[in-house]
Structure formats: structure tokens, C-alpha cells
Design an enzyme around this catalytic site. Sequence first.
Site, PDB file in Angstrom:
ATOM      1  CG  HIS A  30       3.694 -18.527 -70.126  1.00  0.00           C
ATOM      2  ND1 HIS A  30       3.830 -18.730 -68.757  1.00  0.00           N
ATOM      3  CD2 HIS A  30       2.547 -19.343 -70.309  1.00  0.00           C
ATOM      4  CE1 HIS A  30       3.065 -19.495 -68.323  1.00  0.00           C
ATOM      5  NE2 HIS A  30       2.197 -19.919 -69.078  1.00  0.00           N
ATOM      6  CG  HIS A  76      -0.889 -19.852 -62.469  1.00  0.00           C
ATOM      7  ND1 HIS A  76      -2.444 -19.332 -62.635  1.00  0.00           N
ATOM      8  CD2 HIS A  76      -0.750 -19.997 -64.052  1.00  0.00           C
ATOM      9  CE1 HIS A  76      -3.033 -19.319 -63.773  1.00  0.00           C
ATOM     10  NE2 HIS A  76      -2.268 -19.606 -64.730  1.00  0.00           N
TER      11      HIS A  76
END
Length: 739
Positions: free
Chosen positions: A45, A91
Site C-alpha cells: 500500500h 479504500h
Amino acid sequence: MGIDTDKKYKNLGLSEDEYNKIVDFLGRKPNYLELSIYSVMWSEHCSYKSSRAWLKKLKTEGKYVLQGPGENAGVLDIGDGQAIVMKIESHNHPSAVEPYQGAATGIGGIIRDIFAMGARPICSLNSLRFGKLNSGERVKYLFENVVKGIGDYGNCMGIPTVGGEVYFDSTYEGNPLVNAMSVGLVQQDKLIKSKAFGAGNYIVLIGSATGRDGIHGATFASDELDDESESRRPSVQVGDPFTEKVVLEVCLQLLEKELILGLQDMGAAGITSSTVEMASKGGVGIDIDVSKVPLREPSMVPYEIMISESQERMAALVHPSKFSRIKEICDRWNINCARIGTVTENGLYRIFNGSKLEGQIPVETLTEKAPCYHHSHREPGYLKQVSGNQPDNQQYEDLLKQQGVNEIFINMIKAPNICSKKWVWEQYDNMVQANTVVLPGKDGAVVRIKGKDKALAFTTDGNGRYCYLDSYTGSMIAVAEAARNLVCCGAVPMGISDCLNFGTPEKPGIFWQFKSCIEGMSEACRVLDIPIISGNVSFYNENYSKAIHPTPVVAMAGLITGLDKIVTMDFKQQGDIIMLLGENRNQMGGSEFEEVFWGKVAGKCPTLDIQFESRLQQLCLNLVSGGLLQSAHDCSVGGLAVALAKCSIGGNIGARINIDEVDKNILKTLFNESQSRIVISIKDSLLDQVKKVCAEYGIPCRVLGTVGGKSFKINEDINLRLNDIKALFEESIALIMSK
């Protein structure tokens, strides 16, 4: 801290090789705080360790680009000393386990990226994907709460949500995609960057107190979802839009008064990621004192403070002489302002707890020297199977015998992937700030620039089915369709922010999809001359080891010079001529039609001649600039019949259409998804002129029919009252959600 890190690194998402690399960098075993910092900074990430080598192949420079990838967001020049700042991010994992807060904090995080550049947010968009709505209550629950989370946060912030896309497919059932985009407006001389510089300058935390929410969220986002995912709800951040609104106004005021030297959002990995990135960009070191961080829970230990992902926090670079003035302004707004760190020249990232040194790491080992993987890749085995598994002509004939064309068309127009997403966008405030010119539900959203004779158009586009069948062509189509949507609004495409959603990169078939998508997007961007200025890669989108379809989402911005040049898809006037620009081909692979009636994603992805596409888009812009169009609409998902129906529904006026068959079966003629097609309407007096311009660009055009009446008719096959079609189109999702 008395923890044997030899046994803990796997729980933090690190491999044995990575752990050994950390030991080599430090010349010793890391303590748990240091190991936690490495784990979040080296997570997929934060580090893009599986993708960054390939991302370098993308086009990132262009006529309008002021800032490309590498900052909080990309920046495009829109003239008159103004610029827009834009970015889209995922997300996905947080929204899968806590949909309301996952979606809400996704919106909050992307908004912070925008004002971190000194821009005031002017609008938001999104790209959402869920399982099929008829597959069970879980999908409805995720859909309902994601939409509510987006709406509540954006509405409270006073930022209009003006557009986006929503798709439903079984591949996303266990792993929904929630991609959030935000756009801001800024004077070019007010742009600010995030790099730290100047030994002795302060790092100041502005915003909420720090709690335990979101701890190891970056690591969680770099792993597949499984049965244990629900138990990781603490990894999902909790949002407070009212606090974020205050933080936004405070930061913009501080920037206006030139009290801040740099600004960085605290998103994934919290204080750690934001301040490490600031140090890395400036080639400096930073000392952090966790005892100075305002806490919600006083019992928090250093590693929790450093990697907490509590929301509504910003890291500001401040000259010591300005700190008291900044503190005074923050106190007036009743928002936390704490000096938590200092810039150094030693290149080290040091964490103190008062006078006690808790950890010390060379900054470059967290960033430039982070792992970079070149995974093996090979064509997925499923491709040969699905390419030949398409419904045959007999199945089409049988379907026609079972249902008439009217009934088949009705089933298409109310299909969740085609029908109006009114149920979604009516929950968003899309008119706040009073600049929205074209509302959601069209090819693109259009927002005017106050005091200027110009507007901005935005869209988000992607098609996982196409990329599943042909990742290279499917990704090209994502870029081409987004650009086609904008030119149909009268906008010149300026730049892209992308959100690349894939499964687990260590799997050769998945990485082949990713590599092919990058290559396809790169080619489309090169030919269409549209650079990628920011974005996000989201891997590990799998549930129970089943990956989503490869889903590159393209968020694109375009410029409309002249408010009188804004075009919409709606038919306007009785007697106008309806035309098709481009060719209607028999290409049903990956189509919505075959999914609706046979539940299949098979065959070959529609082809795309990117040079032809470029000419088509230039033609459309020429027709717009010449004032020759009444309406324009991209023809894509659902095919030509659906595109024409949407133009009639939008304009609340009927149409009489005659389409030459491209196949003996009328269904393939009406519902194929061949690319590079635009439906336009023009005044009948302009027909010869439009034909002449089309010939100059080498684009075929044909008259399809005329606007008028209260019915929607195609050949002798479809004849329905427009009001009946409109009701089905607009209320379909609401009816499903009410059951």
C-alpha cells in the site's frame, strides 16, 4: 520492548527475506517499533513494491501538466493563473469489513490530499463495484452503507459529489471496490509541496487527537481478505467530517497567510508515512517525539502512536518563528496544533519518547531502498476457455423465440448496470457550492469556474469484464471511453488519475493482467496525448483466493472553454436528426447483454482502433466548437439501443429510429458493445455540413432517425411508451433495494 522480532515479522506482513534485509540495513535486530515502521512503509500500500517499476512506463507529461506523480495529487493548468488538483484512490479492504466508515474515510483521505496541495476542493466523484444485487443481503448491506458513508462525509464537508460509476458483478461479491476521487481549485502561485527541508524547521501536527483506530491499516490493505477479516475491524479508521472541515479551513488560512512551508496528509501509516515521505522528498532526516502527540487514549505506546491511522490529521513543515502564530490560529478554531518533530540533516528517522530514543532508521531504507519486485507473469489459463465459451447463434435465436424484442429491451434497460443510478446520487449533495452545471447521470459531470467563461468536465470509467477477457485492449478502452465521455460534454481531455485494482501480484496470471493493463493504458495515453498525473494501485483484491476481474479505473478531467460549448446527451428538440458517428459492429464479447441473459463473461473483448478513436474524438470536438451539435452521447455498455434510449429518457422526448442490421439476429445489432461510437442529434438544416466534417476526419456517419413524439421506436422491433421506459430505468435499483 521485550518482543522477539524474529517471530513477529510475519504477523506484520513482512517476508523472511525482507526481515533479513532490515537486519542488514540496521546492523542489528530491529525492535518492535522499528519493525512496525518497516512493515507499514514496505507494505504494498505504501511502497508500491510490486508495481513501481511498471508504473514508470506510463505517460506522465503533457501540455497541461504542472505536477505529475510523486506528490499528494497531480496538478493541471487550466489557464488564467489557475490550476486543478486531482487524485483518485482506493479504500477497498476497509469498505469490505466496515462499509460505512471505510467509504467515509476514503472520501476524507482523498480530500486531504487535495488541500494538502493548497487547493480548495470543488467536487468529488467515485467508482464503485459490488456483487450482484440479487445475490443476498450482504451485497445490499455493503452497497447501502458505502453509498451512505460517501454521502454523509461529502455532504458534511460541503463538497458536491457530482459523478461517478456503479457496477455490479459476482467477481466483486466478497471484495467490493470503493475508489474515491476529489478535485480542487488553486491559484498556481499558491501551490505547495510536501518535502521537508531546512534543519531546525518544525514538523507540526494539525487536527484530531490520535487513537488506536486504523493501526496496521496499510498492512491490512496489502493482504487478501479471508474469514479473519471481520475480526480486523480495528484496522478501519473512523471518520469525523466536521473536524476535517475545520482542518481544511485552518490549513487553507495558514497557507493564505504564508505560515506553512510544506503540507502532507496523514493517511495510510499515519505519522510514520507522512513524515517519512516528507523527509525522503527533501533528502533530510526527521526527529519525532511521540510524547508531544495529542492522544485520545493516554495509554498508547510509541509504536501505536506512530502507525495509528486516526483521521483528520495533517503534518505541516513550519519555520520556528511562525509556530506561535499558527498555534494561535489553531486555538481560535479549537483544533489541535502540536510540534511533534524537527528536521535534521543526518538522514535518520528517529523516534523519541521525551528524552528516550525509541527507534532509529535511515530514511532511505524506508523509501528508495525499499524492496522492488519483478514478479513472474504468464498468460492466465482461463483465457483459452472463455474465448470460445460465448453463446452461439442458435442461443440468440432461441432467446428471440422465448421473448420478444420489446421484452428483451425492457430487461436490458432496467438491468442494474444500465439503469439510472438515481438511488445513489440522490443521497449526495451535488449542488452545494452552486457550481454544478451538468448533474450526475450523464456522460460526465460539469462544474463551472466562478467568474470565468469556462468549465471543467470529469468522469470515471473502467470495465473489468473487458480486462478479464483482454487486459491490454480492455485497459485501452478504459482510457478511450473516459476521453470519449468528456468530448461528448464538449471538453478537451487534460489528464488522468488512475486507480488500478487487481488480485494478488505474486500470482503469475494476476501479474500478467497488471502488466498488460499498464501496457494498454500507456499506448492509449500516448496516442490520445492524455498523461497520467496521479493515482493508486490496489493489489490483493481477493476473497477466499478468488480474485476480482482486473479493474483499472480511469478518472479524467477535461476543459471546456466557453460555457456555451457545454453539450449533454439529452435529445433536445422535435424534428432533430439522430446520427451515429462510427461503425456498429457485431462484437458481443464481455457484453452486458450476455451477462444479463446467460450470466456469461466470455468471447473476445471488443476491438479498439486507437487511431480511429483519436480521429472520432477530434471530430466530436470540432462539431462542438462549430456549434453543430444539439446532443452527444458515448455508446458503450448495453450497446446502441440503450444509448439511444438514455438520450430520449434524459430529454424526456421520444424518437423514431431505423438501424441497418449488422447481423441476421437483431439482438446483436441493438446490443453489441463495439467501440468508438457516438450518438449525436443535430438540427435538420445542418445535415450536409455535419456529413462534410465527418468525411474530412474519415469517420463514417449515418442518419438513424428523428427526435419527437412520446414513444421510443426502433425499426419494427421496439415500440414502447417513453414514460414506461423512463419509470423502469429510473426506479429499478430503488425497487431492488426495497425488497
